[in-house]
Motif scaffolding. Structure first.
Motif, short mmCIF file in Angstrom:
data_model
loop_
_atom_site.label_atom_id
_atom_site.label_comp_id
_atom_site.label_asym_id
_atom_site.label_seq_id
_atom_site.Cartn_x
_atom_site.Cartn_y
_atom_site.Cartn_z
N MET A 134 0.83 -1.21 0.00
CA MET A 134 0.00 0.00 0.00
C MET A 134 0.86 1.26 0.00
O MET A 134 0.51 2.26 -0.64
N LYS A 135 1.99 1.21 0.69
CA LYS A 135 2.90 2.36 0.69
C LYS A 135 3.48 2.57 -0.69
O LYS A 135 3.62 3.71 -1.16
N PHE A 136 3.84 1.47 -1.37
CA PHE A 136 4.37 1.56 -2.73
C PHE A 136 3.34 2.20 -3.66
O PHE A 136 3.68 3.04 -4.51
N LEU A 137 2.08 1.81 -3.48
CA LEU A 137 1.03 2.32 -4.35
C LEU A 137 0.51 3.68 -3.92
O LEU A 137 -0.24 4.32 -4.65
N GLY A 141 2.33 8.66 -8.71
CA GLY A 141 2.92 8.14 -9.95
C GLY A 141 2.78 6.65 -10.06
O GLY A 141 2.38 6.11 -11.11
N ASN A 142 3.10 5.93 -8.98
CA ASN A 142 2.98 4.47 -8.99
C ASN A 142 1.52 4.04 -9.12
O ASN A 142 1.20 3.08 -9.82
N LEU A 143 0.64 4.74 -8.41
CA LEU A 143 -0.77 4.38 -8.44
C LEU A 143 -1.35 4.56 -9.83
O LEU A 143 -2.09 3.71 -10.33
N LEU A 173 -7.52 1.03 -2.04
CA LEU A 173 -6.70 1.45 -3.16
C LEU A 173 -7.51 2.27 -4.16
O LEU A 173 -7.08 3.30 -4.66
N TRP A 174 -8.73 1.79 -4.43
CA TRP A 174 -9.61 2.51 -5.35
C TRP A 174 -9.95 3.89 -4.80
O TRP A 174 -9.94 4.89 -5.54
N SER A 175 -10.27 3.96 -3.50
CA SER A 175 -10.57 5.25 -2.88
C SER A 175 -9.36 6.17 -2.91
O SER A 175 -9.48 7.38 -3.14
N MET A 176 -8.18 5.59 -2.69
CA MET A 176 -6.94 6.37 -2.70
C MET A 176 -6.73 7.02 -4.07
O MET A 176 -6.33 8.18 -4.18
N TYR A 177 -7.04 6.25 -5.12
CA TYR A 177 -6.87 6.76 -6.48
C TYR A 177 -7.78 7.96 -6.72
O TYR A 177 -7.37 8.98 -7.26
N HIS A 178 -9.05 7.81 -6.31
CA HIS A 178 -9.99 8.91 -6.54
C HIS A 178 -9.66 10.12 -5.68
O HIS A 178 -9.82 11.27 -6.12
#
Length: 289
Positions: A134-137, A141-143, A173-178
């Motif tokens: 999760m830290k990597f993503l 940029g990585n996400l 992860l999906w929420s993090m992207y948005h």
């Protein structure tokens, strides 16, 4: 491998038999302790069989139980050894070995492996490995690269066949992207607002600058007119004074010529002063544009 004396357990793994001591297995692993209590014993030797495990993985597992020394880093990097050994450690509740394997996997997280590693971490309850993924993503940029490559979609999050824990991670992860997308949009709007304010400030400055230049030009024109009128008046007064002296005609003309030259020089000085003021105003304008 290492010196094992007074063997009372034989473990068959993949067609190979490993000698061991009961007290070591029971002391190191509660799972082995349970299996040994339920296993068949003949002639003082307990027989165990381990399925679904490669011999090299079990050899590394047994070596750790006897020596408390994890495999070398180079060995953990061979043919997914870290994953296989972590599964074995999780199966037999060897927490320290599991931690060592988990740390090795954390160092190998990359764009091509992060999705599989995240799913692997969920299956085997590896909280540190999941956090590392999760830290990597978490990097925008990585996400973005992960999502552009089809790393996760909303239908994945809603899929019934996913484990609940993995669905939760994918949901985060999906929420993090948005959230990252919304933040970038807000930043762009804020930047656009700032640019608009700068443009408005520049236009106001240009308007004030041109107005000031008009005022200066008008002032200089009026000043020049007043100076010329004063000089003409002075020339006329001096001319009259020269003629009043009743000097010879030639001397009067020479004196008049000198006066004219002086007046022209004075006018040039005024023009130079005006040009200097205009130059200063131009420099000030350039500094603010």
């Amino acid at each position: 491998m290492w010196n094992i004396k007074q063997v009372d357990v034989e473990i068959e793994v993949g067609g190979e038999t490993f000698p061991a001591n009961r007290w070591v297995l029971e002391a190191q692993s509660p799972v082995f302790k349970t299996e040994l209590s339920l296993s068949w014993t003949a002639a003082g030797t307990t027989k165990l069989r381990v399925d679904d495990m490669a011999t090299e993985v079990f050899r590394a597992l047994l070596r750790f139980m006897y020596t408390d020394s994890p495999p070398e880093t180079s060995q953990l990097e061979e043919a997914r050894m870290a994953e296989k050994l972590l599964v074995a450690a999780d199966r037999y509740k060897l927490d320290r070995l599991k931690q060592v394997c988990e740390e090795a996997l954390c160092r190998r997280i990359g764009m091509n492996s992060v999705a599989a590693t995240l799913a692997f971490a969920e299956r085997h309850h590896c909280s540190a490995l999941e956090a590392a993924c999760m830290k990597f993503l978490s990097s925008p940029g990585n996400l973005e690269e992960f999502l552009a490559a089809g790393g996760v979609e909303q239908k994945w999050v809603d899929a019934e066949e996913w484990p609940e824990a993995l669905k939760n991670s994918l949901g985060r992860l999906w929420s993090m992207y948005h959230e990252a997308s919304d933040k970038r949009i807000e930043e762009r709007l804020e930047n656009a607002k700032l640019v608009q304010e700068l443009v408005e400030d520049r236009d106001k400055f240009k308007k004030n600058y041109y107005s000031l230049m008009d005022d200066v030009a008008k002032f200089m024109k009026d000043q020049e007119k007043r100076v010329m009128e004063a000089n003409l008046k002075k020339m006329n007064d001096e001319k009259e004074a020269i003629f009043d002296l009743d000097m010879p005609a030639l001397e009067a003309e020479v004196a008049l010529l000198v006066v004219v030259v002086l007046q022209v020089a004075l006018l040039l000085v005024v023009v130079l002063q005006v040009a200097l003021v205009l130059l200063v105003l131009l420099l000030v304008a350039l500094l603010y544009l």
